[in-house]
Structure formats: structure tokens, C-alpha cells
Design a protein around this motif. Structure first.
Motif, PDB file in Angstrom:
ATOM      1  N   ILE A   1       1.361 -12.826  60.264  1.00 39.50           N
ATOM      2  CA  ILE A   1       1.260 -11.923  59.127  1.00 39.50           C
ATOM      3  C   ILE A   1      -0.164 -11.440  58.905  1.00 39.50           C
ATOM      4  O   ILE A   1      -0.377 -10.357  58.373  1.00 39.50           O
ATOM      5  N   ARG A   2      -1.161 -12.224  59.328  1.00 41.81           N
ATOM      6  CA  ARG A   2      -2.536 -11.780  59.089  1.00 41.81           C
ATOM      7  C   ARG A   2      -2.864 -10.501  59.846  1.00 41.81           C
ATOM      8  O   ARG A   2      -3.852  -9.836  59.563  1.00 41.81           O
ATOM      9  N   ARG A   3      -2.027 -10.144  60.826  1.00 41.09           N
ATOM     10  CA  ARG A   3      -2.251  -8.901  61.558  1.00 41.09           C
ATOM     11  C   ARG A   3      -1.648  -7.697  60.840  1.00 41.09           C
ATOM     12  O   ARG A   3      -1.821  -6.566  61.274  1.00 41.09           O
TER      13      ARG A   3
ATOM     14  N   ARG B   1       3.739 -20.834  62.008  1.00 36.84           N
ATOM     15  CA  ARG B   1       2.507 -21.339  62.624  1.00 36.84           C
ATOM     16  C   ARG B   1       1.347 -20.354  62.503  1.00 36.84           C
ATOM     17  O   ARG B   1       0.186 -20.742  62.569  1.00 36.84           O
ATOM     18  N   GLN B   2       1.664 -19.064  62.414  1.00 40.43           N
ATOM     19  CA  GLN B   2       0.661 -18.014  62.215  1.00 40.43           C
ATOM     20  C   GLN B   2      -0.382 -17.985  63.336  1.00 40.43           C
ATOM     21  O   GLN B   2      -1.581 -17.907  63.095  1.00 40.43           O
ATOM     22  N   VAL B   3       0.114 -18.072  64.575  1.00 37.25           N
ATOM     23  CA  VAL B   3      -0.764 -17.963  65.742  1.00 37.25           C
ATOM     24  C   VAL B   3      -0.486 -16.642  66.463  1.00 37.25           C
ATOM     25  O   VAL B   3      -1.284 -15.717  66.407  1.00 37.25           O
ATOM     26  N   ALA B   4       0.638 -16.563  67.137  1.00 38.60           N
ATOM     27  CA  ALA B   4       0.991 -15.314  67.827  1.00 38.60           C
ATOM     28  C   ALA B   4       2.490 -15.152  67.984  1.00 38.60           C
ATOM     29  O   ALA B   4       2.938 -14.151  68.523  1.00 38.60           O
ATOM     30  N   TRP B   5       3.253 -16.147  67.531  1.00 40.07           N
ATOM     31  CA  TRP B   5       4.697 -16.121  67.765  1.00 40.07           C
ATOM     32  C   TRP B   5       5.442 -16.419  66.463  1.00 40.07           C
ATOM     33  O   TRP B   5       6.014 -17.499  66.284  1.00 40.07           O
ATOM     34  N   ASP B   6       5.433 -15.478  65.540  1.00 35.52           N
ATOM     35  CA  ASP B   6       6.168 -15.595  64.282  1.00 35.52           C
ATOM     36  C   ASP B   6       7.144 -14.432  64.182  1.00 35.52           C
ATOM     37  O   ASP B   6       6.769 -13.283  64.435  1.00 35.52           O
ATOM     38  N   VAL B   7       8.370 -14.718  63.807  1.00 34.75           N
ATOM     39  CA  VAL B   7       9.348 -13.643  63.652  1.00 34.75           C
ATOM     40  C   VAL B   7      10.423 -14.063  62.659  1.00 34.75           C
ATOM     41  O   VAL B   7      10.841 -15.222  62.623  1.00 34.75           O
ATOM     42  N   GLY B   8      10.830 -13.121  61.816  1.00 38.10           N
ATOM     43  CA  GLY B   8      11.945 -13.337  60.900  1.00 38.10           C
ATOM     44  C   GLY B   8      12.823 -12.092  60.906  1.00 38.10           C
ATOM     45  O   GLY B   8      12.316 -10.972  60.785  1.00 38.10           O
ATOM     46  N   ILE B   9      14.117 -12.267  61.082  1.00 37.61           N
ATOM     47  CA  ILE B   9      15.051 -11.138  61.165  1.00 37.61           C
ATOM     48  C   ILE B   9      16.183 -11.351  60.173  1.00 37.61           C
ATOM     49  O   ILE B   9      16.740 -12.454  60.078  1.00 37.61           O
ATOM     50  N   VAL B  10      16.502 -10.296  59.441  1.00 33.18           N
ATOM     51  CA  VAL B  10      17.604 -10.326  58.476  1.00 33.18           C
ATOM     52  C   VAL B  10      18.604  -9.242  58.852  1.00 33.18           C
ATOM     53  O   VAL B  10      18.209  -8.106  59.151  1.00 33.18           O
ATOM     54  N   ALA B  11      19.874  -9.586  58.842  1.00 32.01           N
ATOM     55  CA  ALA B  11      20.936  -8.609  59.098  1.00 32.01           C
ATOM     56  C   ALA B  11      21.891  -8.588  57.912  1.00 32.01           C
ATOM     57  O   ALA B  11      22.571  -9.585  57.644  1.00 32.01           O
TER      58      ALA B  11
ATOM     59  N   THR C   1      27.779 -10.084  53.497  1.00 31.48           N
ATOM     60  CA  THR C   1      27.370 -11.134  54.427  1.00 31.48           C
ATOM     61  C   THR C   1      25.977 -10.827  54.955  1.00 31.48           C
ATOM     62  O   THR C   1      25.710  -9.707  55.406  1.00 31.48           O
ATOM     63  N   LEU C   2      25.106 -11.825  54.893  1.00 34.51           N
ATOM     64  CA  LEU C   2      23.724 -11.642  55.322  1.00 34.51           C
ATOM     65  C   LEU C   2      23.350 -12.777  56.270  1.00 34.51           C
ATOM     66  O   LEU C   2      23.538 -13.954  55.948  1.00 34.51           O
ATOM     67  N   ALA C   3      22.844 -12.415  57.456  1.00 32.60           N
ATOM     68  CA  ALA C   3      22.439 -13.407  58.457  1.00 32.60           C
ATOM     69  C   ALA C   3      20.921 -13.409  58.584  1.00 32.60           C
ATOM     70  O   ALA C   3      20.275 -12.359  58.478  1.00 32.60           O
ATOM     71  N   VAL C   4      20.363 -14.584  58.814  1.00 29.10           N
ATOM     72  CA  VAL C   4      18.907 -14.745  58.898  1.00 29.10           C
ATOM     73  C   VAL C   4      18.553 -15.576  60.122  1.00 29.10           C
ATOM     74  O   VAL C   4      19.195 -16.594  60.406  1.00 29.10           O
ATOM     75  N   LEU C   5      17.516 -15.133  60.838  1.00 30.35           N
ATOM     76  CA  LEU C   5      16.932 -15.911  61.929  1.00 30.35           C
ATOM     77  C   LEU C   5      15.425 -15.908  61.742  1.00 30.35           C
ATOM     78  O   LEU C   5      14.815 -14.846  61.578  1.00 30.35           O
ATOM     79  N   ALA C   6      14.817 -17.079  61.744  1.00 32.30           N
ATOM     80  CA  ALA C   6      13.358 -17.192  61.687  1.00 32.30           C
ATOM     81  C   ALA C   6      12.914 -18.134  62.795  1.00 32.30           C
ATOM     82  O   ALA C   6      13.600 -19.111  63.108  1.00 32.30           O
ATOM     83  N   ALA C   7      11.769 -17.829  63.406  1.00 36.52           N
ATOM     84  CA  ALA C   7      11.259 -18.680  64.483  1.00 36.52           C
ATOM     85  C   ALA C   7       9.740 -18.591  64.523  1.00 36.52           C
ATOM     86  O   ALA C   7       9.145 -17.576  64.139  1.00 36.52           O
ATOM     87  N   THR C   8       9.131 -19.657  65.004  1.00 39.86           N
ATOM     88  CA  THR C   8       7.676 -19.697  65.130  1.00 39.86           C
ATOM     89  C   THR C   8       7.309 -20.644  66.265  1.00 39.86           C
ATOM     90  O   THR C   8       8.059 -21.566  66.586  1.00 39.86           O
ATOM     91  N   ASP C   9       6.171 -20.395  66.891  1.00 38.36           N
ATOM     92  CA  ASP C   9       5.710 -21.238  67.989  1.00 38.36           C
ATOM     93  C   ASP C   9       4.184 -21.266  67.964  1.00 38.36           C
ATOM     94  O   ASP C   9       3.540 -20.422  67.320  1.00 38.36           O
TER      95      ASP C   9
END
Length: 416
Positions: free
Chosen positions: A224-226, A389-399, A406-414
Motif C-alpha cells: 500500500i505504501r506504493r 507483510r507490505q513488502v512486494a506481494w500484497d493483494v486483496g480481491i473482492v467479488a 453474495t460477496l467473495a473475498v481473497l486476501a494474500a501476502t508474502d
């Protein structure tokens, strides 16, 4: 005379390579030594001397033993480069069989210098070949592999998938038709993938491979800092919007459905330092796209947003094809320490995630899945919480699915 001179020069160069590789094994990394080794290997490659490349690997396996455990990786990196140059030089008449032989007979688990099988595996080498050879040659490779019992069918299937995403697969070619039919007859997972990229796959972050395996790919993820000024102002505007909260909601996903939604980021979690969460919620009332706000997401109790204030949540609309870029980048190219599934199984995992998020059955065909996916309202989110983690691999998706309830959510970080 010239032939004798060439042979003498080759012997001298091979001897120089052996001396420098031994020096690397004994003393560890030295830029000048490593640079000279890579330079010799590159010259052999440019001369088309695949035999000398392979001979060097064989000699190293038999004779080189680093004096310090920390030096083993340095030697392995040099041998990886030799492998890659040799694969690039393999004649089209025998290229796939040559790769299989390389993977099964050289630098295996019992070798003094075992290859990193998590990085340099059959899918990886098929991607390298597909990226560096022209379409007509690739079709001849498939032709010749069909009658070669040393080439497993999986190699041809992987190569065809790599050709497809690069626009190099001719669906009318006999070898392509044979592979396609065999995949379908066997019920092979890769049979679901189209041989042309779809509208959702117009801007795939394909990994590029140079002759030495170098190259790269674009990374569409956070942190997010980007985020730019416009994104931050939009986030504040959404936070200030009065959130319409559901009168009632419940979590309705099964463990199997969550696993499908997380398929694209599974390699982050299993082969790197990543984590992920996936959920599906059902609301008592119908929601419109403008009702998807930071306040609504915070109400759902997501671990990824725990502790966030509404004004810190970056939330923005996400076109369906851009959503697919995020999933594809994670699945095909991997995370901090994982290499992903490349463009066969990685592409398949991206589709599995997209379909699950959109509420499409796992056995649906891709054309019908696209219609449902495009009918969803997609959003991207992330936040400066401890979970990301806020390094380079953060993602959150909402459908927000077409039913509006109906609302689906996927979040991931590395992280590395």
C-alpha cells in the motif's frame, strides 16, 4: 591444421574452466572468477558446443567438492547456467528428449550438486524453450516428440500450454490436435485451458527468459505504501461515504470452496512465507456495487483487515481483466521464494481462483465462466495492517456476485 588448432583451443578452455570452478569451490564467491566461468560458458553456447557444456557438468559432478558448505551454492549456480545454455542448444530433432534426459540423469537427488527441483523442473524448461524458439520449430518439436518413447506426454502438454499463452500454438496443426485430443480423452486437468488467450488474459504478466535463463516479469501487487496520491484520496473519499451495513450476513463458504479461491496463491503459502484467507458472505438484502465500502469490509471480520481504520483501507474498482492479472501473476510467477506453476498449471490455478470467487462451479467450461466472471463487480483492497507483510506481494480481491447478495473475498501476502 585449423581443426587441430580448434581442438587445442577447446582443451585449453576446458582446462581453464576446470581450474576456475575448482577455485570457486575452494575459495567461495569471487566476482572475477564467477564472471570468467560465465564468460566461458557463454562462448561455448555461442559456438553451439552443447557437448562441452554437458561434459563440464559431468566433470563437476565427478570431481568438484567444495571445501566449505557455503561454497556449494556458488558451484550450483554455475552448473544451472550450463544446464540452461545446453537446453537452448538442444537440436529440435531431440530437444524434449534431451531435457528429460538432463532432468533424470544429471544432477539428481544423489548428485554431489543436485539441481533445485522446485525451481528447475520440467515446467520451467518447457517455458524456456517456448519463449526462445519460433513457432514453426516448436510445432516440429511436438511432431518429433509424438514418436519418441523417451519423451513423456506431460512434456508435450506443458510445451503446448506455454506456446498457447505466447500466441505460438496453431490449432490446425496435426500435432496440436493430437495432444489436445489425448488431453481430453484422459480427462487431464490441462485439457480445460484454451489454446488462445481469452479476453480476460489480454495483459498477462508473462515471464521472459533470456538464453541464460535471465529475464523477469512485471509484479502487479502492493504494498500500500506504493499507492499514489489519487488512490489515497479515493480511499479517504470512500471512507467518508456512509456505509450501508447489512441487516444480517453469514459466512457460507465450504473448506473446498475456500481452497479453490486460494488456488492462485497456494504456492505463496506452501513454498514461501505467505498466508492467505478466503471467504464468501451472504447478505440478507441486495447490495449494489457502490455499497462495497471500507466500512462494509471491516464489518465482515476479515483477519487481513483487523485493526484497520476505514480511512486507511485502500479500496478501488477492479476491471475483470485486471483482477485476472493479479491471480495469474501469483499463480504463474510465484511469490517471494516460490516460482509458481508457470503458464500451464499456473494458468489453470488462476482460472480456478477466478471461477471460485465468481461462484462458478469447478467443472464449468471457461467460456461460460467468463460470462459469470464479467458479471461480477470486482474491487481491489489492501491496508497497512500487521497481517499484510507490505513488502512486494500484497493483494486483496473482492467479488460482488451478480445476485447482489453474495460477496467473495481473497486476501494474500508474502515476504522474503
Amino acid at each position: 591444421m585449423k581443426e587441430k588448432s580448434d581442438q587445442a583451443g577447446e582443451r585449453q578452455e576446458f582446462e581453464r574452466f576446470r581450474q576456475k570452478l575448482t577455485e570457486l569451490a575452494e575459495s567461495g564467491y569471487q566476482e572475477s572468477v564467477t564472471g570468467e566461468l560465465y564468460g566461458i560458458a557463454k562462448r561455448w553456447s555461442e559456438r553451439g558446443d552443447g557437448g562441452l557444456l554437458l561434459r563440464s557438468v559431468e566433470w563437476a559432478e565427478a570431481h568438484v567438492r567444495p571445501s566449505d558448505p557455503r561454497h556449494w551454492n556458488q558451484v550450483n549456480h554455475v552448473l544451472d547456467r550450463l544446464d540452461l545454455y545446453a537446453v537452448q542448444l538442444a537440436a529440435e530433432s531431440d530437444a524434449l528428449a534431451w531435457v528429460v534426459r538432463l532432468l533424470t540423469e544429471r544432477r539428481g537427488a544423489d548428485s554431489a550438486f543436485p539441481r533445485n527441483a522446485a525451481l528447475y523442473d520440467l515446467p520451467y524448461f518447457m517455458a524456456v524453450i517456448a519463449d526462445n524458439r519460433p513457432s514453426d520449430e516448436l510445432h516440429r518439436l511436438l511432431d518429433r516428440a509424438a514418436g519418441n518413447e523417451r519423451v513423456p506426454f506431460e512434456a508435450s502438454a506443458l510445451l503446448l500450454c506455454e506456446m498457447a499463452v505466447r500466441g505460438k500454438a496453431d490449432e490446425s496443426h496435426a500435432a496440436v490436435r493430437r495432444i489436445r485430443e489425448k488431453l481430453q480423452e484422459a480427462g487431464h486437468p490441462l485439457s480445460r485451458l484454451p489454446l488462445r488467450v481469452t479476453m480476460l488474459e489480454r495483459d498477462l504478466p508473462l515471464r521472459l527468459y533470456g538464453p541464460d535463463g535471465s529475464g523477469g516479469h512485471s509484479t502487479p501487487f502492493g504494498p500500500i505504501r506504493r499507492a499514489g496520491k489519487t488512490d489515497r484520496e479515493a480511499a479517504r473519499g470512500l471512507a467518508e461515504r456512509t456505509a450501508i451495513m447489512p441487516a444480517a450476513f453469514r459466512s457460507i463458504h465450504t473448506a473446498e470452496e475456500a481452497e479453490r479461491m486460494e488456488a492462485a496463491v497456494r504456492n505463496w503459502r506452501e513454498r514461501s512465507n505467505g498466508r492467505s484467507e478466503a471467504a464468501v458472505f451472504e447478505f440478507a438484502d441486495r447490495f449494489e456495487p457502490e455499497h462495497v465500502t471500507p466500512g462494509l469490509l471491516l464489518r465482515l471480520g476479515l483477519a487481513s483487515l483487523h485493526g484497520a481504520a476505514p480511512e486507511t483501507v485502500l479500496l478501488r474498482p477492479l476491471p475483470a481483466d485486471r483482477m485476472f492479472v493479479f491471480l495469474y501473476g501469483a499463480a504463474a510467477n510465484g511469490g517471494a521464494y516460490s516460482s509458481g506453476g508457470h503458464n500451464a498449471y499456473g494458468r489453470l490455478d488462476a482460472w480456478r481462483s477466478a471461477m471460485a470467487l465468481a461462484g462458478v462451479p469447478d467443472d464449468a467450461d471457461i467460456p461460460s465462466a467468463i460470462e459469470r466472471i464479467e458479471g461480477c463487480h470486482w474491487s481491489y483492497f489492501e491496508a497497512p495492517t500487521p497481517w499484510f507483510r507490505q513488502v512486494a506481494w500484497d493483494v486483496g480481491i473482492v467479488a460482488l456476485r451478480p445476485d447482489g447478495r453474495t460477496l467473495a473475498v481473497l486476501a494474500a501476502t508474502d515476504t522474503d
